[in-house]
Structure formats: structure tokens, C-alpha cells
Design a protein around this motif. Structure first.
Motif, short mmCIF file in Angstrom:
data_model
loop_
_atom_site.label_atom_id
_atom_site.label_comp_id
_atom_site.label_asym_id
_atom_site.label_seq_id
_atom_site.Cartn_x
_atom_site.Cartn_y
_atom_site.Cartn_z
N ALA A 61 1.13 -1.07 -0.03
CA ALA A 61 0.21 0.17 0.11
C ALA A 61 0.81 0.88 0.10
N ASP A 62 1.69 1.03 0.57
CA ASP A 62 3.17 2.78 0.73
C ASP A 62 3.77 2.91 -0.89
N HIS A 63 4.12 1.47 -2.07
CA HIS A 63 4.32 1.97 -2.94
C HIS A 63 2.73 1.67 -4.20
N ALA A 64 2.22 1.33 -3.93
CA ALA A 64 1.60 0.56 -5.34
C ALA A 64 0.89 1.72 -5.96
N GLU A 65 -0.69 2.26 -7.32
CA GLU A 65 -1.40 2.58 -7.45
C GLU A 65 -2.35 2.42 -7.98
N GLY A 66 -3.35 3.53 -8.52
CA GLY A 66 -4.75 2.90 -8.22
C GLY A 66 -5.13 3.01 -7.26
N ILE A 133 -6.58 -12.15 -11.78
CA ILE A 133 -6.27 -11.69 -13.29
C ILE A 133 -6.27 -9.92 -12.51
N TYR A 134 -5.43 -10.37 -12.98
CA TYR A 134 -4.35 -8.67 -13.01
C TYR A 134 -4.85 -7.60 -14.17
N PHE A 135 -5.62 -6.05 -13.98
CA PHE A 135 -5.35 -4.70 -14.23
C PHE A 135 -5.34 -3.78 -14.11
N SER A 136 -5.32 -2.86 -15.01
CA SER A 136 -4.76 -1.61 -14.96
C SER A 136 -6.21 -0.32 -14.54
N SER A 137 -6.37 -0.12 -15.18
CA SER A 137 -6.85 1.59 -15.10
C SER A 137 -6.84 2.83 -13.77
N ASP A 138 -7.34 4.21 -14.33
CA ASP A 138 -7.24 5.80 -14.37
C ASP A 138 -8.38 5.86 -12.95
N ILE A 139 -9.32 4.97 -12.67
CA ILE A 139 -10.42 5.15 -12.10
C ILE A 139 -10.42 3.84 -11.62
N ARG A 140 -12.12 3.83 -10.60
CA ARG A 140 -12.26 2.71 -10.01
C ARG A 140 -13.38 2.19 -10.33
N VAL A 141 -13.17 1.09 -10.97
CA VAL A 141 -14.28 -0.22 -11.46
C VAL A 141 -15.52 -0.84 -11.24
N ASP A 142 -16.24 -0.65 -11.47
CA ASP A 142 -17.54 -1.31 -10.61
C ASP A 142 -17.02 -3.01 -12.07
N PHE A 143 -17.43 -3.65 -12.05
CA PHE A 143 -16.80 -5.24 -12.02
C PHE A 143 -17.59 -6.82 -12.01
N ARG A 144 -18.48 -6.35 -11.18
CA ARG A 144 -19.23 -7.34 -10.45
C ARG A 144 -19.91 -8.28 -11.98
N ALA A 145 -20.40 -7.73 -12.90
CA ALA A 145 -21.28 -8.58 -13.76
C ALA A 145 -19.67 -9.76 -14.69
N ILE A 158 -12.75 -16.62 -8.93
CA ILE A 158 -11.82 -15.37 -9.97
C ILE A 158 -11.81 -14.13 -8.29
N GLU A 159 -11.07 -13.72 -8.74
CA GLU A 159 -10.49 -12.08 -8.06
C GLU A 159 -9.60 -11.67 -8.94
N LEU A 160 -10.16 -10.31 -9.40
CA LEU A 160 -9.46 -8.98 -9.99
C LEU A 160 -9.19 -8.27 -9.19
N ARG A 161 -7.43 -7.51 -9.22
CA ARG A 161 -6.48 -7.21 -9.00
C ARG A 161 -6.55 -5.47 -9.85
N GLN A 162 -6.26 -4.70 -9.37
CA GLN A 162 -6.14 -3.35 -10.12
C GLN A 162 -4.43 -3.33 -8.94
N ILE A 163 -3.69 -2.93 -10.77
CA ILE A 163 -2.05 -2.59 -10.27
C ILE A 163 -1.78 -1.70 -10.96
N GLY A 164 -0.39 -0.54 -10.44
CA GLY A 164 -0.11 0.42 -11.06
C GLY A 164 0.66 0.25 -12.46
N ALA A 165 1.23 1.46 -13.48
CA ALA A 165 2.02 1.21 -14.11
C ALA A 165 3.61 0.43 -14.11
N ARG A 166 3.73 0.63 -12.68
CA ARG A 166 5.10 0.25 -12.39
C ARG A 166 4.55 -1.23 -11.99
#
Length: 423
Positions: A61-66, A133-145, A158-166
Motif C-alpha cells: 500500500a506504500d508504493h502501489a498505484e491506482g 486477473i491483474y488489470f490497470s485502470s485510472d478510475i475505480r471500476v465496477d466489474f461485478r457483472a 475469480i479475483e481481480l486485482r488492480q495494479i499500477g503502471a510500475r
């Protein structure tokens, strides 16, 4: 209980596992992690001091993005279950081979939902109990469907994880501007916070194309030498600071860390260089109206060594001298004497060839050619070499003149006979 450091997951998470077995580097084990049951690989055995240092590493959490920042620590505790078997390792290889096709299917299922997210990678856990499943996005995404469609397709959790550019660059892998693989792809376990101040302290050009990595963020290597530059900057005044003197202000125009000196702009004298340890003395002298004299730089002169080419010149010169001494004296041939007699000149005496000065007199090496501990004097050797070339040129020119003269005499004698025949 022995403690080991282990790596698990495609993102190379670190964990500390306790086991009674004697494990070596690259041994595979089955362990329970915060993500679930999975295969981990032993990095090596650690002691208590190393364990304390690893546990002090920051959380993701100290260096993650998104917006969806993970809160699990980079180094966590793993529960040892058993040593991995050959079938477990074979299953891991099969999972990695299937993940490319799984990622393609995930992208196909994402298209109808029209979500603002970019799928990066997928990962199966042990026995396919869970799919990450790792994905990147600039906004918060509602992916329940979208998750429901994925669960219906793959029949697993299934578990989706949002990651940053790094993190994206770490997973995708690539080559940095230096030509080497990115540090985050093979040895860097955490991302340190980097600011533009670190770049300025290293006197680097603020060109985004040169200080940014493939992730579009500041390169991680900008912080590798930050502490060294921070210590080097201590004791230096700020660039642009002024020193008031009776004749005007002296401006510190720049700082040279390599030579530990300051560049000061003095009115009427231009820019001068002041060593760091002499700056206080310089400041005191100019503030009182005095004239500061820069210290003389000590130049370390290396001992003189003659170049190999001069040694070869000396050897060739000596060889030529010995060859000239043994060379017989050249005389004009009988044909040349006859052509001289046919000239019709009143001089009865034969012209003799002028002899050149003796080479031993011209190239006599004496003690003046030696300097120091019997080392040849380069200037005189070069002068002798030039003199030798001049003598050779003179000799060649005289030979050409004699040859031209003989050819002229032959032409003159032939023309005379032709004229008598006509009369």
C-alpha cells in the motif's frame, strides 16, 4: 525450526517459512500464503537479523498505484505444508502454458461490458483453486457483472486485482533505456518512492524521455545513488546565492560535485573556481575587500617514458650506419666516360662524382643524446631522423640529375651524325 526466505507467485512475493527440513536454494515446497495454497521456491536460509530487516519492508500500500491498492505486506509468513513433487512442478508448467489462452478469453468476455480497464496478466494457483486477473485502470471500476461471466466460464474462484503502471512493467517485463532488463523484472522486490528532487540533486537533465522508464514513471535507479549525492551536497551553499563585497556582489553560479568546488562569478574577472574547503576563507577575504588568490593546482607529472617508436627509429638508424660503412664506393661506368668525351668540351679532365659526407660523422651518437638515466633525447633523435631523410632526398635528386644529363648527351650525339649525313 529453521527459517527460510521463499518467493511465490508471478509477481515474486516474498515470504518467511519455518520448516524442520534441510532445504536448499530453488527447492520447491507447497505452502499456505494469504492468497491461498500455492507452490513457493526457497531463496535461502536467513538468520534473526535478516528476518528483522525483511519484516521492516514496506507494505504494498506504500508504493502501489491506482484506487484498488492491496494491503498485504511484501514479506509475509508462509505455512509449510509439504515438499513439492514432480507432478506439482509439471502442473505449474501446464498452468503457465494455459494462461496465454485464458487471458485471450478474458479479453473477449470484457468487450461486451465496455469497462475502462486494461487486462495485464492472469495466474492460476495450485490445483486451479483460484484464478487471479491483474488489470490497470485510472478510475475505480465496477466489474461485478464481469466477474460472474468469468466464474461461469472457468468454473473456479475469480479475483481481480488492480495494479499500477510500475507493477504492470514488472509483470510484462522489458528493457530499460540503459539496454539492460528493467530492475523490477528480475531483482527489485519493492518500489521506493521517487521524486523529482532526487533527479535535480544528481544534476541530471529534466528530460522526461531520459529519466522515465518504460512504465512512464521516474526510473527506479534514480534513488540508488540518492544517499551518496545527499552526502556530497552537504556543506555547499545554494546555487545562485550571493556574497556582498565592497566592489559588488559575487554570485555562486554553479557547483561541481566531481571536483568538490564552486563556480563563482566575480565582476570584472569572470568565473573562478573555489574549492569547497576554501570557500569560507574565500568568503571572508572578499567580504573585507581583499583579493583572493586561487590555490595553485598540483600537477602530478608521470615519469618520462620513451615511446616504442623512438626506440625503433634509433635501431633503424644504427642499422643503416653499419650498412653504409660496408657499402662499396660507386664510380661512373665506361659508357658514362665515353659520353663525357663525346661532348666536345675543352675540359680534358673527367668529372668525378662528389662524395657525400661520412655517415659516421653526421650520425655520431655522443653523450649529448642521453638524458636522465641513460634515456635517449627525443628532440635530437627526431632531428637526426629528419637530417637523414634530407640527405637521402639530396642523393636521389643528384642521381636523377645525372641520369637526365646522360640522356641529353645521347640525344645530342645522335643528332650530330644525322646532320653530317645530310651534308
Amino acid at each position: 525450526m529453521k527459517k527460510y526466505l521463499a518467493a511465490y507467485g508471478k509477481s515474486r512475493y516474498l515470504g518467511i517459512v519455518s520448516a524442520e527440513l534441510d532445504l536448499t536454494k530453488r527447492n520447491a515446497i507447497i505452502a499456505e500464503s494469504p492468497r491461498g495454497e500455492e507452490v513457493a521456491f526457497i531463496v535461502g536460509r536467513i538468520n534473526e537479523q535478516q528476518e528483522t530487516l525483511y519484516r521492516k519492508m514496506r507494505n504494498t500500500a506504500d508504493h502501489a498505484e491506482g484506487t484498488g491498492k492491496a494491503t498485504e505486506p511484501i514479506v509475509c509468513d508462509l505455512s509449510f505444508i509439504a515438499a513439492a513433487k514432480d507432478c506439482d512442478l509439471e502442473n505449474i508448467k501446464n498452468y503457465r502454458a494455459e494462461e496465454g489462452e485464458v487471458l485471450r478469453i478474458c479479453k473477449v468476455l470484457l468487450a461486451p461490458h465496455k469497462l475502462d480497464m486494461k487486462l495485464i496478466d492472469v495466474e492460476f494457483l495450485h490445483d486451479k483453486k483460484k484464478l487471479f486477473i491483474y488489470f490497470s485502470s485510472d478510475i475505480r471500476v465496477d466489474f461485478r457483472a464481469y466477474v460472474r461471466d468469468l466464474a461461469r466460464e472457468f468454473k473456479t474462484r475469480i479475483e481481480l486485482r488492480q495494479i499500477g503502471a510500475r507493477d504492470e512493467a514488472k509483470i510484462v517485463r522489458g528493457v530499460g533505456p540503459c539496454g539492460r532488463p528493467c530492475c523490477c523484472t528480475y531483482w527489485l522486490n519493492q518500489f521506493a518512492p521517487i521524486c523529482i528532487k532526487m533527479v535535480k540533486e544528481q544534476n541530471l537533465a529534466l528530460n522526461p524521455a531520459k529519466i522515465s522508464g518504460i512504465c512512464g514513471r521516474l526510473m527506479c535507479c534514480m534513488c540508488f545513488e540518492h544517499e551518496a549525492y545527499k552526502e556530497a551536497w552537504e556543506g555547499f551553499p545554494a546555487s545562485g546565492s550571493k556574497i556582498k563585497t565592497p566592489e559588488g556582489s559575487i554570485v555562486v553560479s554553479g557547483i561541481d560535485l566531481a571536483s568538490a568546488s564552486l563556480r563563482c562569478m566575480v565582476a570584472g574577472k569572470g568565473e573562478i573556481k573555489v574549492p569547497k574547503d576554501k570557500f569560507e576563507e574565500f568568503k571572508e577575504v572578499v567580504s573585507n575587500g581583499g583579493e583572493w588568490m586561487p590555490p595553485e593546482e598540483d600537477i602530478d607529472e608521470s615519469p618520462f617514458k620513451i615511446h616504442d617508436s623512438f626506440q625503433s627509429i634509433l635501431q633503424r638508424t644504427e642499422l643503416k650506419e653499419s650498412a653504409d660503412k660496408r657499402r662499396p664506393e660507386k664510380h661512373l661506368s665506361q659508357h658514362d666516360n665515353e659520353s663525357d668525351d663525346a661532348d666536345g668540351s675543352n675540359n680534358a679532365k673527367k668529372k668525378k662524382k662528389q662524395r657525400l659526407p661520412k655517415r659516421e660523422e653526421e650520425y655520431a651518437y655522443d653523450d649529448d643524446l642521453l638524458i636522465g638515466d641513460g634515456m635517449p633525447n627525443i628532440k635530437q633523435i627526431v632531428a637526426l631522423k629528419q637530417k637523414e631523410e634530407a640527405i637521402e632526398d639530396l642523393q636521389n635528386s643528384k642521381k636523377k640529375a645525372q641520369k637526365h644529363k646522360r640522356s641529353q648527351l645521347k640525344k645530342g650525339s645522335g643528332g650530330g651524325v644525322h646532320k653530317k649525313a645530310e651534308v
